[in-house]
Design a protein around this motif. Structure first.
Motif, mmCIF file in Angstrom:
data_model
loop_
_atom_site.group_PDB
_atom_site.id
_atom_site.type_symbol
_atom_site.label_atom_id
_atom_site.label_comp_id
_atom_site.label_asym_id
_atom_site.label_seq_id
_atom_site.Cartn_x
_atom_site.Cartn_y
_atom_site.Cartn_z
ATOM 1 N N LEU A 224 27.089 59.717 87.325
ATOM 2 C CA LEU A 224 27.762 60.210 86.115
ATOM 3 C C LEU A 224 27.000 61.365 85.481
ATOM 4 C CD1 LEU A 224 28.739 56.773 84.522
ATOM 5 C CD2 LEU A 224 30.315 58.439 85.507
ATOM 6 N N SER A 228 28.384 65.240 84.900
ATOM 7 C CA SER A 228 28.477 65.856 83.576
ATOM 8 C C SER A 228 27.794 67.221 83.513
ATOM 9 C CB SER A 228 27.871 64.926 82.523
ATOM 10 O OG SER A 228 26.473 64.787 82.716
ATOM 11 N N TYR A 245 36.885 57.325 90.693
ATOM 12 C CA TYR A 245 36.139 56.086 90.939
ATOM 13 C C TYR A 245 37.131 54.963 91.231
ATOM 14 C CZ TYR A 245 31.961 58.311 88.982
ATOM 15 O OH TYR A 245 30.906 59.150 88.746
ATOM 16 N N MET A 262 31.110 53.015 81.159
ATOM 17 C CA MET A 262 31.157 54.428 81.543
ATOM 18 C C MET A 262 31.584 55.298 80.362
ATOM 19 S SD MET A 262 32.936 53.900 85.290
ATOM 20 C CE MET A 262 33.077 55.634 85.716
ATOM 21 N N MET A 266 29.139 58.116 78.675
ATOM 22 C CA MET A 266 29.517 59.534 78.721
ATOM 23 C C MET A 266 30.056 60.039 77.385
ATOM 24 S SD MET A 266 28.893 60.467 81.878
ATOM 25 C CE MET A 266 29.921 61.839 82.351
ATOM 26 N N LEU A 365 37.401 61.919 84.369
ATOM 27 C CA LEU A 365 37.169 60.874 85.359
ATOM 28 C C LEU A 365 38.473 60.111 85.570
ATOM 29 C CD1 LEU A 365 33.753 59.383 84.149
ATOM 30 C CD2 LEU A 365 34.111 61.153 85.875
#
Length: 520
Positions: A224, A228, A245, A262, A266, A365
């Motif tokens: 991740l 980013s 994912y 997640m 993020m 994502l």
């Protein structure tokens, strides 16, 4: 020395003279001449006035969407506004936990960049007449004005403004109130501008609370972080800045908790897409366009959302049905049923994830979850669409230690060894383990909770053993039945063969006898 009365008299005479000259100018100077004079005065002012002014309006284009530059500048100036401005505008976010102060109209604050002094002012344009709008927003349009010395034009336009926008975006992302969105069901025409409804996202799951092997958890975190920071890399290789994912595993293994972790890590919004509420592929594309960057688009239990996996085989069956089915009534009923159900196709979903429309916006994502990965079409989960496949399996000892730390705040215990041995021999989900570790009454300590877990694992182990025995017994019965049927079929064929030979012999004997009689 002039007295106060004489001073005010002189000032009044001067004002009267100015008003007289202004009236003569307005009444007797032609419009064309006044325009020429105004332009000359503006040129003279720009020549003598050494400052440059840049205006940033709140609304641009059609006027229905706030300028991203205006929002970024507003957030950048919040810190200076709270210290310098006397009139402030308050905005409360994050469930009344954060107050953001920004300056009101007609206020001015100063900023400094590389030793250069700059002035920011906030203003407002009020319309001359009332107007009616179907979209609820303020008709008074605000703006920011930046003033600086003209000798710094290059550094301000090339460097400072980028600095302001980047800092403002970073502050907005860090302080924003993240949302959990769900798509609105299409029920005909609506005044609703957005295709999504949202609530505040407050899920407490983090990577620290996830029951997972530490190495596997760190691998996901590193992936991740790399994503980013890879904006320039994705642009260089010619790919949309997105990543897929696939989370798969038995129910209760933490797929939804992984998505929340997640999002919290993020600091992304979450768009929970319900495919059964999407009318067709066109609406699916509109939903994608209406999502923001820095977001996670989730389709949970994708194998159950729509019957996408068997659509290719169904096309062949539909062609055969078209040949056989000629009844117009049945055809009409079939059309009505199709209209009621979603018309999203596998092709439309693939384009949604990885087609041209997926490049509308960046830093997204796509996350799919399923309990049965083998049911999904290979095209749906190939690399490039679902880049990383993450299996969330049954609870093992490393995951159990994380749960024990979270639920009971202990890192070691005499019963840990026995629990680890049992978990290696038994399939038990992290959800079931966590439920046994939670105190059920006041005063329950670690000993009681761990003993309860051991009993649950032992019972699960015994249930699994009995189930395996029943399955083995059922399998043996099926095999025995099949063997018996094969033997009976074999014996029947043998009997039929024998009967056939006897019958053939009788026919031959009869034929010989008949031939003998004819010869006589």
């Amino acid at each position: 020395m002039m007295g106060k009365g004489e001073l005010w008299g002189s000032l009044g005479s001067a004002m009267a003279s100015i008003m007289f000259v202004w009236a003569m100018y307005q009444n007797y100077f032609p419009h064309e001449l006044r325009s020429q004079i105004r332009r000359r005065l503006e040129k003279l002012r720009s020549f003598l006035y050494p400052y440059i002014q840049i205006t940033f309006p709140e609304f641009q284009g059609d006027g229905f969407e706030r300028s991203k530059a205006f929002v970024a500048i507003e957030r950048y100036l919040d810190k200076s506004s709270s210290k310098q401005a006397k009139r402030l505008r308050a905005k409360i976010v994050q469930d009344c936990e954060l107050i953001i102060l920004s300056m009101q109209e007609s206020e001015e604050v100063t900023d400094e960049y590389r030793g250069i002094k700059l002035w920011w002012a906030c203003g407002k344009n009020t319309p001359d007449r009332q107007s009616i709008s179907y979209h609820p927003r303020e008709e008074e349009k605000r703006y920011f004005k930046l003033n600086f010395h003209k000798k710094y034009r290059e550094i301000i336009t090339n460097t400072y403004l980028k600095h302001v926008l980047n800092q403002g975006k970073a502050i907005t992302i860090n302080d924003r109130q993240r949302k959990l969105h769900t798509n609105n069901k299409n029920e005909g025409y609506s005044y609703r501008r957005s295709m999504w409804s949202s609530v505040v996202f407050e899920h407490p799951s983090t990577f620290d609370t996830l029951a997972m092997e530490p190495n596997k958890k760190q691998e996901i975190i590193d992936d991740l972080i790399t994503f980013s920071k890879a904006k320039d890399y994705y642009a260089r290789i010619g790919k949309a800045w997105k990543r897929g994912y696939l989370l798969y595993g038995p129910p209760g293994t933490g797929k939804s908790s992984m998505i929340a972790a997640m999002a919290n890590f993020m600091k992304y919004d979450v768009y929970d897409l319900e495919l059964t509420s999407v009318k067709d592929n066109t609406e699916l594309r509109k939903l994608l366009i209406d999502t923001s960057s820095k977001s996670i688009i989730v389709i949970e239990d994708i194998d159950c959302s729509l019957d996408l996996t068997g659509q290719r085989e169904k096309q062949k069956e539909e062609k055969e049905d078209e040949k056989d089915e000629k009844d117009p009534v049945k055809q009409e009923i079939k059309k009505m049923e199709e209209k009621k159900s979603s018309q999203v196709t596998l092709s439309g979903l693939l384009n949604f994830i990885d087609g041209l429309w997926s490049s509308c916006g960046g830093e997204r994502l796509f996350v799919f979850t399923t309990n049965y990965v083998e049911k999904l079409d290979p095209a749906l989960i190939r690399t490039g669409r679902m880049d990383k496949h993450i299996e969330l399996s049954y609870c093992k000892f490393d995951a159990f230690k994380g749960l024990a730390k979270n639920y009971m705040d202990i890192e070691t215990h005499d019963l840990f060894f026995n629990i680890g041995r049992l978990l290696d021999e038994t399939n038990m989900t992290p959800a079931d383990v966590a439920e046994k570790l939670m105190p059920k009454a006041a005063g329950e300590g670690a000993d009681i909770c761990l003993e309860r877990l051991i009993k649950a694992i032992e019972k699960a182990k015994e249930d699994a053993r009995l189930k395996a025995e029943e399955e083995a017994k059922a399998k043996a019965e099926v095999e025995e039945k099949a063997r018996t049927e094969r033997e009976e079929e074999k014996q029947k064929k043998k009997d039929d063969q024998c009967n056939g030979e006897v019958k053939s012999s009788e026919i031959l004997t009869k034929a010989v006898k008949e031939n003998g009689e004819v010869a006589s």
